[in-house]
Scaffold this active site. Structure first.
Site, PDB file in Angstrom:
ATOM      1  N   ASP A 178       0.753  -1.135  -0.282  1.00  0.00           N
ATOM      2  CA  ASP A 178       0.060  -0.045   0.203  1.00  0.00           C
ATOM      3  C   ASP A 178       0.761   1.205   0.121  1.00  0.00           C
ATOM      4  O   ASP A 178       1.810   1.619   0.658  1.00  0.00           O
ATOM      5  CB  ASP A 178      -0.798   0.048   1.050  1.00  0.00           C
ATOM      6  CG  ASP A 178      -1.855   1.420   1.326  1.00  0.00           C
ATOM      7  OD1 ASP A 178      -2.628   1.441   0.544  1.00  0.00           O
ATOM      8  OD2 ASP A 178      -1.469   2.032   2.061  1.00  0.00           O
ATOM      9  N   TYR A 205       2.981  10.035   0.185  1.00  0.00           N
ATOM     10  CA  TYR A 205       3.898   9.609   0.839  1.00  0.00           C
ATOM     11  C   TYR A 205       5.141   9.901   0.229  1.00  0.00           C
ATOM     12  O   TYR A 205       5.772   9.384  -0.545  1.00  0.00           O
ATOM     13  CB  TYR A 205       3.800   8.152   1.254  1.00  0.00           C
ATOM     14  CG  TYR A 205       2.386   7.712   1.670  1.00  0.00           C
ATOM     15  CD1 TYR A 205       1.660   8.445   2.575  1.00  0.00           C
ATOM     16  CD2 TYR A 205       2.096   6.211   1.367  1.00  0.00           C
ATOM     17  CE1 TYR A 205       0.567   7.801   2.791  1.00  0.00           C
ATOM     18  CE2 TYR A 205       0.855   5.566   2.087  1.00  0.00           C
ATOM     19  CZ  TYR A 205       0.052   6.562   2.607  1.00  0.00           C
ATOM     20  OH  TYR A 205      -1.242   6.234   3.121  1.00  0.00           O
ATOM     21  N   LYS A 217      -3.507   5.917  -4.000  1.00  0.00           N
ATOM     22  CA  LYS A 217      -4.433   6.846  -3.564  1.00  0.00           C
ATOM     23  C   LYS A 217      -4.720   7.751  -4.579  1.00  0.00           C
ATOM     24  O   LYS A 217      -3.729   8.143  -5.427  1.00  0.00           O
ATOM     25  CB  LYS A 217      -4.217   7.475  -2.177  1.00  0.00           C
ATOM     26  CG  LYS A 217      -4.187   5.957  -1.482  1.00  0.00           C
ATOM     27  CD  LYS A 217      -3.760   6.355  -0.003  1.00  0.00           C
ATOM     28  CE  LYS A 217      -3.838   5.174   0.852  1.00  0.00           C
ATOM     29  NZ  LYS A 217      -2.551   4.390   0.669  1.00  0.00           N
TER      30      LYS A 217
END
Length: 339
Positions: A54, A59, A85
């Protein structure tokens, strides 16, 4: 029990490992992780049997995706599941012009919120480039929540996400570029709003269903069960305290834990001591007992931390331990617990 097991991913039904690699830390969250350590952790995850990874553009401003794509490059694509995402768009910029906080030494991109249809499509295509992939298995709408935006702005971004992100995710799923679409936020109430407004395959529940918090059992998780919506759990240690215990400076939701949380954790630790069960083992194993939960993704900063997590999820815990937690009112009576 085995450290890593295979589960079906909700109504979509593809296989996923019940423990995945949470790639937020390798975006250099709070402090740098050396390139060699990031690679060693990904290699160790694969060796241990993890086949779920993930990540997100946010990030490390793209660094997590870049690193993950690099180290998975020569793995057979059908052998693993990856989630990323949407909700932010990255644009190239000079490092000295970028505010990376809370990341350190991220990739050279500025990050901005964009929940529009076009912004979602751009974010998805950029993620494919950074990851070096032709499709992404799971795509979450990211951080359209009160925790990130505050009460009033969250209402604005929620509507933008449903009008923009959601339409784009439906299109990508129809095209076969994404297998499952979902929402990853920090408030279970916001997840319920999304579930009532759209038809999502999955939710990434960040810290809102844990050994400490089970309010999601009221409405959200029963709705997920009825719909076959797969749950992925992030933040299973509630930001730190379920890993460290109620020590001075313990973090709850990444801030100093308040007195009532410290007291509840001390009481759980007392039961742990009686049964010789590590608190962190109880925290991780509790997550997977709910039938809607398909996987969890604990973040790690070192190979040693990963090995600790693998040992924790395999640590034997007697049934009487869970019964005592319930009898003392430390876990809800209706919360599923490991058999």
């Amino acid at each position: 029990m085995s450290a890593i097991n295979i589960r079906k991913f909700g109504r979509i039904g593809f296989d996923i490992t019940d423990m995945g690699f949470g790639a937020a830390p390798i975006g250099n969250f709070l402090r740098p992780i050396p390139e060699t350590e990031a690679g060693a952790m990904i290699d160790r995850a694969w060796e241990a049997g993890m086949r779920y990874f993930d990540t997100a553009p946010y990030y490390g401003h793209g660094l997590s995706e870049l690193r993950l794509g690099h180290y998975l490059r020569w793995k057979p694509r059908r052998d693993y599941v990856i989630s990323s995402k949407v909700g932010r768009v990255l644009t190239a910029a000079r490092r000295e012009d970028i505010d990376f906080k809370p990341w350190v030494d991220g990739a050279a991109f500025k990050s901005r919120f964009d929940y529009s249809y076009d912004g979602t499509m751009r974010s998805f295509e950029d993620s494919l480039q950074r990851l070096g992939l032709e499709y992404i298995d799971i795509l979450f709408i990211h951080d359209a929540d009160v925790f990130t935006h505050g009460v009033e702005m969250q209402k604005v971004y929620f509507r933008q996400a449903m009008d923009g992100c959601y339409r784009a995710l439906i299109k990508l799923r129809e095209q076969g570029l994404v297998k499952a679409i979902g929402v990853g936020v920090n408030n279970w109430e916001v997840m319920l709003d999304f579930m009532q407004a759209g038809d999502f395959d999955t939710l990434l529940v960040a810290g809102r269903y844990t050994l400490l918090e089970q309010d999601a059992l009221n409405e959200l998780l029963p709705l997920c069960e009825r719909r076959g919506t797969a749950i992925v759990i992030g933040g299973g240690f509630n930001g730190g305290i379920l890993a460290t215990g109620a020590v001075p400076g313990a973090k709850w939701n990444y801030a100093p834990a308040p007195a009532h949380i410290m007291e509840k954790v001390r009481r759980i630790e007392a039961v742990c001591a009686r049964y010789k069960v590590p608190l962190a083992a109880a925290a991780l194993q509790f997550l997977l007992a709910h039938p809607a939960v398909a996987s969890h993704v604990p973040g790690t900063r070192t190979v040693e931390q990963m090995d600790q997590n693998l040992a924790l999820v395999a640590h034997p815990i007697p049934k009487a331990f869970w019964q005592e937690l319930k009898s003392e009112g430390l876990v809800r009576q209706d919360a599923p617990v490991p058999a």
